[in-house]
Design a protein around this motif. Structure first.
Motif, PDB file in Angstrom:
ATOM      1  N   ARG A 142       0.830  -1.214   0.000  1.00 49.49           N
ATOM      2  CA  ARG A 142       0.000   0.000   0.000  1.00 49.49           C
ATOM      3  C   ARG A 142       0.860   1.258   0.000  1.00 49.49           C
ATOM      4  O   ARG A 142       0.547   2.241  -0.689  1.00 49.49           O
ATOM      5  CB  ARG A 142      -0.918  -0.010   1.214  1.00 49.49           C
ATOM      6  CG  ARG A 142      -2.089  -0.976   1.077  1.00 49.49           C
ATOM      7  CD  ARG A 142      -2.888  -1.027   2.351  1.00 49.49           C
ATOM      8  NE  ARG A 142      -4.154  -1.714   2.163  1.00 49.49           N
ATOM      9  CZ  ARG A 142      -4.880  -2.207   3.149  1.00 49.49           C
ATOM     10  NH1 ARG A 142      -4.467  -2.111   4.413  1.00 49.49           N
ATOM     11  NH2 ARG A 142      -6.029  -2.817   2.892  1.00 49.49           N
ATOM     12  N   SER A 143       1.953   1.224   0.772  1.00 47.90           N
ATOM     13  CA  SER A 143       2.842   2.376   0.809  1.00 47.90           C
ATOM     14  C   SER A 143       3.440   2.652  -0.564  1.00 47.90           C
ATOM     15  O   SER A 143       3.509   3.810  -1.011  1.00 47.90           O
ATOM     16  CB  SER A 143       3.956   2.119   1.833  1.00 47.90           C
ATOM     17  OG  SER A 143       4.885   3.190   1.842  1.00 47.90           O
ATOM     18  N   LEU A 144       3.858   1.603  -1.264  1.00 54.03           N
ATOM     19  CA  LEU A 144       4.392   1.778  -2.611  1.00 54.03           C
ATOM     20  C   LEU A 144       3.338   2.329  -3.566  1.00 54.03           C
ATOM     21  O   LEU A 144       3.639   3.174  -4.416  1.00 54.03           O
ATOM     22  CB  LEU A 144       4.930   0.449  -3.136  1.00 54.03           C
ATOM     23  CG  LEU A 144       6.370   0.104  -2.768  1.00 54.03           C
ATOM     24  CD1 LEU A 144       6.666  -1.357  -3.089  1.00 54.03           C
ATOM     25  CD2 LEU A 144       7.348   1.011  -3.504  1.00 54.03           C
ATOM     26  N   LEU A 145       2.118   1.855  -3.432  1.00 56.59           N
ATOM     27  CA  LEU A 145       1.063   2.313  -4.331  1.00 56.59           C
ATOM     28  C   LEU A 145       0.657   3.761  -4.047  1.00 56.59           C
ATOM     29  O   LEU A 145       0.183   4.449  -4.964  1.00 56.59           O
ATOM     30  CB  LEU A 145      -0.150   1.386  -4.234  1.00 56.59           C
ATOM     31  CG  LEU A 145       0.049   0.033  -4.922  1.00 56.59           C
ATOM     32  CD1 LEU A 145      -1.058  -0.938  -4.533  1.00 56.59           C
ATOM     33  CD2 LEU A 145       0.102   0.200  -6.436  1.00 56.59           C
ATOM     34  N   ARG A 146       0.844   4.228  -2.839  1.00 54.14           N
ATOM     35  CA  ARG A 146       0.617   5.647  -2.578  1.00 54.14           C
ATOM     36  C   ARG A 146       1.644   6.494  -3.317  1.00 54.14           C
ATOM     37  O   ARG A 146       1.326   7.595  -3.789  1.00 54.14           O
ATOM     38  CB  ARG A 146       0.665   5.929  -1.076  1.00 54.14           C
ATOM     39  CG  ARG A 146      -0.613   5.534  -0.337  1.00 54.14           C
ATOM     40  CD  ARG A 146      -0.649   6.106   1.066  1.00 54.14           C
ATOM     41  NE  ARG A 146       0.333   5.493   1.945  1.00 54.14           N
ATOM     42  CZ  ARG A 146       0.125   4.401   2.658  1.00 54.14           C
ATOM     43  NH1 ARG A 146      -1.062   3.798   2.601  1.00 54.14           N
ATOM     44  NH2 ARG A 146       1.062   3.915   3.449  1.00 54.14           N
ATOM     45  N   ARG A 147       2.860   5.975  -3.426  1.00 52.39           N
ATOM     46  CA  ARG A 147       3.911   6.709  -4.139  1.00 52.39           C
ATOM     47  C   ARG A 147       3.832   6.505  -5.646  1.00 52.39           C
ATOM     48  O   ARG A 147       4.122   7.420  -6.423  1.00 52.39           O
ATOM     49  CB  ARG A 147       5.280   6.260  -3.631  1.00 52.39           C
ATOM     50  CG  ARG A 147       5.560   6.661  -2.196  1.00 52.39           C
ATOM     51  CD  ARG A 147       6.700   5.858  -1.605  1.00 52.39           C
ATOM     52  NE  ARG A 147       7.942   6.009  -2.350  1.00 52.39           N
ATOM     53  CZ  ARG A 147       8.999   5.212  -2.202  1.00 52.39           C
ATOM     54  NH1 ARG A 147       8.947   4.193  -1.352  1.00 52.39           N
ATOM     55  NH2 ARG A 147      10.089   5.419  -2.902  1.00 52.39           N
ATOM     56  N   TYR A 148       3.450   5.289  -6.048  1.00 53.20           N
ATOM     57  CA  TYR A 148       3.411   4.931  -7.477  1.00 53.20           C
ATOM     58  C   TYR A 148       2.057   4.261  -7.774  1.00 53.20           C
ATOM     59  O   TYR A 148       1.977   3.030  -7.879  1.00 53.20           O
ATOM     60  CB  TYR A 148       4.549   3.975  -7.824  1.00 53.20           C
ATOM     61  CG  TYR A 148       5.918   4.423  -7.348  1.00 53.20           C
ATOM     62  CD1 TYR A 148       6.606   5.443  -8.000  1.00 53.20           C
ATOM     63  CD2 TYR A 148       6.514   3.816  -6.245  1.00 53.20           C
ATOM     64  CE1 TYR A 148       7.860   5.854  -7.569  1.00 53.20           C
ATOM     65  CE2 TYR A 148       7.776   4.221  -5.805  1.00 53.20           C
ATOM     66  CZ  TYR A 148       8.436   5.235  -6.463  1.00 53.20           C
ATOM     67  OH  TYR A 148       9.674   5.632  -6.027  1.00 53.20           O
TER      68      TYR A 148
END
Length: 212
Positions: A142-148
């Protein structure tokens, strides 16, 4: 080849780079055996350069020669311990050897060294998931998807993890946003993208609308 016999001071660097570049081109074309020969020549001419060593490791990975690839990455890290690509690639070899804990350590090191190295961070989540650290893996996805937000690998991974966790609605919502057709091919995921078994099995269950 005629220049490799020259005694000029510039010869090792220039000719070594030429061999390395040809090896890269051949590797991209799937001509792995000739690529390895080129990388070997480049390493012989330029023993101070890490590039042909790490590129030879990539070719060895593609051939499934995990231990040899790992040896190359470790050689790079012995002289360049802060090289995030070498740490990430060493993680790949450990995934190939099914040493998930060591893969997780290597991917974590790569991501820490290069916070913008999204695929190292993505690989870290895959290793975490295979180790059974499901909630931590989901948090990092989820953290990665917030950035990308358009990162298909993590969107598909999150959908698979949510499906396995019984969060079918969230899984289907995320899966609808995956536009890359390769993620519908579980064989590609396992052989080319090299997702670990737990996550690729979860995505297969999602595709077949089966429980895990």
């Amino acid at each position: 080849d005629k220049y490799s016999r020259s005694s000029a001071l510039w010869m090792p660097d220039v000719v070594g780079r030429a061999y390395g570049n040809r090896g890269n081109a051949r590797s991209r074309q799937g001509k792995l055996a000739p690529a390895l020969s080129d990388f070997n020549a480049a390493i012989q001419l330029c023993p101070w350069s890490v590039d042909p060593v790490i590129n030879r490791g990539v070719a060895l990975e593609a051939l499934g020669r995990w231990e040899e690839a790992a040896a190359d990455y470790k050689a790079v890290l012995a002289v360049a311990p802060g090289d995030p690509s070498a740490w990430n690639n060493l993680g790949n070899t450990n995934m190939g050897l099914q040493d998930w804990a060591e893969a997780e350590r290597c991917f974590g090191k790569a991501a820490a060294l290069a916070p913008s190295f999204s695929f190292a961070a993505a690989n870290h989540t895959l290793a975490l998931y295979q180790l059974g650290r499901t909630e931590q893996a989901i948090r990092e996805m989820r953290s990665l998807l917030r950035r990308y937000p358009d990162f298909p690998d993590m969107r598909a991974a999150l959908a698979a993890a949510q499906w396995a966790a019984g969060r079918e609605g969230d899984a289907e919502t995320n899966w609808e946003r995956v536009e890359d057709p390769r993620y519908r091919d579980v064989n590609w995921l396992r052989r080319e993208r090299r997702w670990p078994p737990a996550l690729s099995d979860s995505l297969q269950a999602l595709l077949q609308l089966k429980s895990v």
